[in-house]
Each structure stands twice: as structure tokens, then as C-alpha cells.
Enzyme design. Structure first.
Site, PDB file in Angstrom:
ATOM      1  N   ARG A 173      20.324 -59.652  10.272  1.00  0.00           N
ATOM      2  CA  ARG A 173      19.542 -60.844  10.612  1.00  0.00           C
ATOM      3  C   ARG A 173      18.131 -60.503  11.065  1.00  0.00           C
ATOM      4  O   ARG A 173      17.227 -61.328  10.983  1.00  0.00           O
ATOM      5  CB  ARG A 173      20.229 -61.633  11.730  1.00  0.00           C
ATOM      6  CG  ARG A 173      21.621 -62.123  11.382  1.00  0.00           C
ATOM      7  CD  ARG A 173      22.332 -62.628  12.607  1.00  0.00           C
ATOM      8  NE  ARG A 173      22.575 -61.500  13.521  1.00  0.00           N
ATOM      9  CZ  ARG A 173      23.094 -61.609  14.728  1.00  0.00           C
ATOM     10  NH1 ARG A 173      23.409 -62.794  15.216  1.00  0.00           N
ATOM     11  NH2 ARG A 173      23.290 -60.551  15.477  1.00  0.00           N
ATOM     12  N   ASN A 221       1.907 -68.186  31.879  1.00  0.00           N
ATOM     13  CA  ASN A 221       0.770 -68.827  31.223  1.00  0.00           C
ATOM     14  C   ASN A 221       0.631 -68.295  29.808  1.00  0.00           C
ATOM     15  O   ASN A 221       1.080 -67.183  29.500  1.00  0.00           O
ATOM     16  CB  ASN A 221      -0.531 -68.536  31.979  1.00  0.00           C
ATOM     17  CG  ASN A 221      -0.516 -69.071  33.385  1.00  0.00           C
ATOM     18  OD1 ASN A 221       0.131 -70.061  33.678  1.00  0.00           O
ATOM     19  ND2 ASN A 221      -1.238 -68.415  34.272  1.00  0.00           N
ATOM     20  N   HIS A 274     -10.151 -59.956  35.935  1.00  0.00           N
ATOM     21  CA  HIS A 274      -9.673 -60.858  36.984  1.00  0.00           C
ATOM     22  C   HIS A 274      -8.630 -60.203  37.875  1.00  0.00           C
ATOM     23  O   HIS A 274      -7.843 -59.375  37.424  1.00  0.00           O
ATOM     24  CB  HIS A 274      -9.036 -62.105  36.360  1.00  0.00           C
ATOM     25  CG  HIS A 274      -9.924 -62.803  35.386  1.00  0.00           C
ATOM     26  ND1 HIS A 274      -9.454 -63.353  34.223  1.00  0.00           N
ATOM     27  CD2 HIS A 274     -11.260 -63.040  35.383  1.00  0.00           C
ATOM     28  CE1 HIS A 274     -10.457 -63.910  33.553  1.00  0.00           C
ATOM     29  NE2 HIS A 274     -11.560 -63.725  34.242  1.00  0.00           N
ATOM     30  N   LYS A 328       1.116 -58.839  37.169  1.00  0.00           N
ATOM     31  CA  LYS A 328       1.117 -59.518  35.872  1.00  0.00           C
ATOM     32  C   LYS A 328       1.931 -58.702  34.885  1.00  0.00           C
ATOM     33  O   LYS A 328       1.893 -57.470  34.899  1.00  0.00           O
ATOM     34  CB  LYS A 328      -0.304 -59.639  35.302  1.00  0.00           C
ATOM     35  CG  LYS A 328      -1.227 -60.523  36.094  1.00  0.00           C
ATOM     36  CD  LYS A 328      -2.614 -60.545  35.464  1.00  0.00           C
ATOM     37  CE  LYS A 328      -3.576 -61.346  36.304  1.00  0.00           C
ATOM     38  NZ  LYS A 328      -4.947 -61.288  35.766  1.00  0.00           N
ATOM     39  N   HIS A 377      -7.804 -57.106  35.687  1.00  0.00           N
ATOM     40  CA  HIS A 377      -7.222 -57.175  34.345  1.00  0.00           C
ATOM     41  C   HIS A 377      -8.114 -57.994  33.427  1.00  0.00           C
ATOM     42  O   HIS A 377      -8.652 -59.030  33.817  1.00  0.00           O
ATOM     43  CB  HIS A 377      -5.835 -57.839  34.430  1.00  0.00           C
ATOM     44  CG  HIS A 377      -5.272 -58.176  33.092  1.00  0.00           C
ATOM     45  ND1 HIS A 377      -5.285 -59.464  32.572  1.00  0.00           N
ATOM     46  CD2 HIS A 377      -4.718 -57.391  32.150  1.00  0.00           C
ATOM     47  CE1 HIS A 377      -4.732 -59.443  31.370  1.00  0.00           C
ATOM     48  NE2 HIS A 377      -4.386 -58.201  31.089  1.00  0.00           N
ATOM     49  N   TYR A 398       1.326 -64.426  29.795  1.00  0.00           N
ATOM     50  CA  TYR A 398       1.325 -63.741  31.089  1.00  0.00           C
ATOM     51  C   TYR A 398       2.474 -64.263  31.936  1.00  0.00           C
ATOM     52  O   TYR A 398       2.657 -65.464  32.043  1.00  0.00           O
ATOM     53  CB  TYR A 398       0.078 -64.096  31.905  1.00  0.00           C
ATOM     54  CG  TYR A 398      -1.272 -63.914  31.318  1.00  0.00           C
ATOM     55  CD1 TYR A 398      -2.130 -62.963  31.856  1.00  0.00           C
ATOM     56  CD2 TYR A 398      -1.744 -64.724  30.296  1.00  0.00           C
ATOM     57  CE1 TYR A 398      -3.422 -62.814  31.380  1.00  0.00           C
ATOM     58  CE2 TYR A 398      -3.027 -64.587  29.809  1.00  0.00           C
ATOM     59  CZ  TYR A 398      -3.853 -63.630  30.352  1.00  0.00           C
ATOM     60  OH  TYR A 398      -5.128 -63.492  29.884  1.00  0.00           O
ATOM     61  N   LYS A 426     -18.305 -67.980  33.588  1.00  0.00           N
ATOM     62  CA  LYS A 426     -17.717 -67.431  34.815  1.00  0.00           C
ATOM     63  C   LYS A 426     -17.546 -65.917  34.704  1.00  0.00           C
ATOM     64  O   LYS A 426     -17.846 -65.180  35.646  1.00  0.00           O
ATOM     65  CB  LYS A 426     -16.368 -68.111  35.079  1.00  0.00           C
ATOM     66  CG  LYS A 426     -15.710 -67.717  36.371  1.00  0.00           C
ATOM     67  CD  LYS A 426     -14.429 -68.512  36.533  1.00  0.00           C
ATOM     68  CE  LYS A 426     -13.831 -68.342  37.892  1.00  0.00           C
ATOM     69  NZ  LYS A 426     -12.635 -69.174  38.076  1.00  0.00           N
ATOM     70  N   ASP A 427     -17.077 -65.451  33.546  1.00  0.00           N
ATOM     71  CA  ASP A 427     -16.829 -64.016  33.384  1.00  0.00           C
ATOM     72  C   ASP A 427     -18.111 -63.206  33.220  1.00  0.00           C
ATOM     73  O   ASP A 427     -18.080 -61.986  33.348  1.00  0.00           O
ATOM     74  CB  ASP A 427     -15.874 -63.762  32.218  1.00  0.00           C
ATOM     75  CG  ASP A 427     -14.428 -64.066  32.587  1.00  0.00           C
ATOM     76  OD1 ASP A 427     -14.137 -64.236  33.792  1.00  0.00           O
ATOM     77  OD2 ASP A 427     -13.586 -64.138  31.679  1.00  0.00           O
TER      78      ASP A 427
END
Length: 189
Positions: A23, A48, A62, A72, A119, A132, A167-168
Site C-alpha cells: 500500500r 500551526n 523568531h 518547536k 528559528h 509547526y 517585521k522580519d
């Protein structure tokens, strides 16, 4: 599951062990008992998914600080990413070092990211999806980040950046955060 520690203490690449038959295959992707047996935190507070349209998209770097530090477990379920982590634990022998790992839907690998690791990742294909699992809830008051191109780390990303959030691109440099707080990165004064 097969656990391989990276060059950063406490960070692991996790490969699945496929049980194949006509299978296809079956494999475990998470087991609290196996995580505990390797000294890893098995708590999952939320999961997430991030979808990225374009190859070259960059998300990161982050992390969350005390009292909301998070573990994480990151897996690429469609496409491929170059996933990077930075050890931000001042007491660690691998403090300020980073590693990069390719995660893809083909290799089915996951990356276990310990608490106080920054990360981020860059997509290597169009239409990339990343899942995540986190040990803590998202806590915006404790969210921090570092620039993807911070000279303190010298990360070599594989592709030119095609997309990145405002933001980053606005996180403060590691050395300025460290100098302004005289404490761990991200602590606000």
C-alpha cells in the site's frame, strides 16, 4: 523515529522509520515516550501551518523569551525549505552558533528546536507548506526576533530573498539587543 543530534546541543533532526508494504508506508512522526527517552520536551500546546507562494521566501529568525519560551518541532509537508536555528542560550557550549537543515516533503524530516533558539527558514520551491508543533502558546508580548542577515551569525541562505515581511526586516541586531539589555537576547528594558 530516528533522532540525530545536530552540532547544537539539544537540537535534533528526526527521521521517520517507514514500515512499508504494497500500500505504501506507515510511520510515526511524534511519540511523547520517544521524545522523553531522548531528553526532549514532548509538550504540544498548539500546531500551526505556514503556506508560502514563492521560492526564496524567508521567515524568521523568531523566538519567545521567558516566561513563554517554546520548543518547536518543524516539518515541511509540501515542497522544501532550508531551516536554520541559532542557539541563544548564554550558558550553552554552542551559544551563538547556528545550523541549517533541508526539510522537504521528500525526506520527511523534522527539526526539533529547543527553547531559546531563534528559528527561521527559506523556501526552496514554490508552494511550500510548513507545519509547526509548539510547546507554548503564541505570546506576542514575549515574541522576539533577529535579522536573517545579522553579521553576528553569518548565515548563508541558499537563494536570493524573494519575499520577507516588514517585521522580519526590522528586528534589531543581536549585538545591539545584547548591549542594550546586558542580559539574554530579546529581554525588553
Amino acid at each position: 523515529m530516528l533522532f540525530t543530534e545536530t552540532a547544537l546541543k539539544g537540537a535534533f533532526v528526526i527521521d521517520i522509520e517507514q514500515r512499508q508494504d504494497t500500500r505504501g508506508f506507515f510511520a510515526r512522526t511524534f511519540c511523547a515516550q520517544e521524545f522523553l527517552a531522548h531528553g526532549l520536551k514532548p509538550t504540544i500546546a498548539q500546531c500551526n501551518v505556514a503556506f508560502n507562494h514563492k521560492k526564496g521566501t524567508l521567515r524568521g529568525m523568531h523566538y519567545q523569551i521567558t516566561p513563554a519560551t517554546e520548543v518547536k518541532l518543524v516539518r515541511c509537508t509540501h515542497g522544501a525549505i532550508y531551516d536554520v536555528i541559532i542557539d541563544l542560550r548564554p550558558e550553552s557550549p554552542t551559544y551563538k552558533l547556528h545550523v541549517g537543515v533541508e526539510l522537504s516533503s521528500e525526506n520527511r524530516r523534522a527539526l526539533y528546536v529547543p527553547e531559546m533558539f531563534a528559528h527561521g527558514y527559506q523556501t526552496l520551491t514554490d508552494a511550500t507548506e510548513v507545519v509547526y508543533q509548539m510547546s507554548e502558546f503564541y505570546a506576542p508580548d514575549y515574541q522576539c526576533g533577529l535579522p536573517y542577515n545579522d553579521p553576528a551569525f553569518g548565515i548563508q541562505w541558499p537563494l536570493p530573498i524573494s519575499e520577507i515581511s516588514d517585521k522580519d526586516t526590522s528586528w534589531p541586531l543581536f549585538e545591539s539587543v545584547l548591549d542594550s539589555t546586558h542580559a539574554q537576547p530579546g529581554v525588553r528594558v
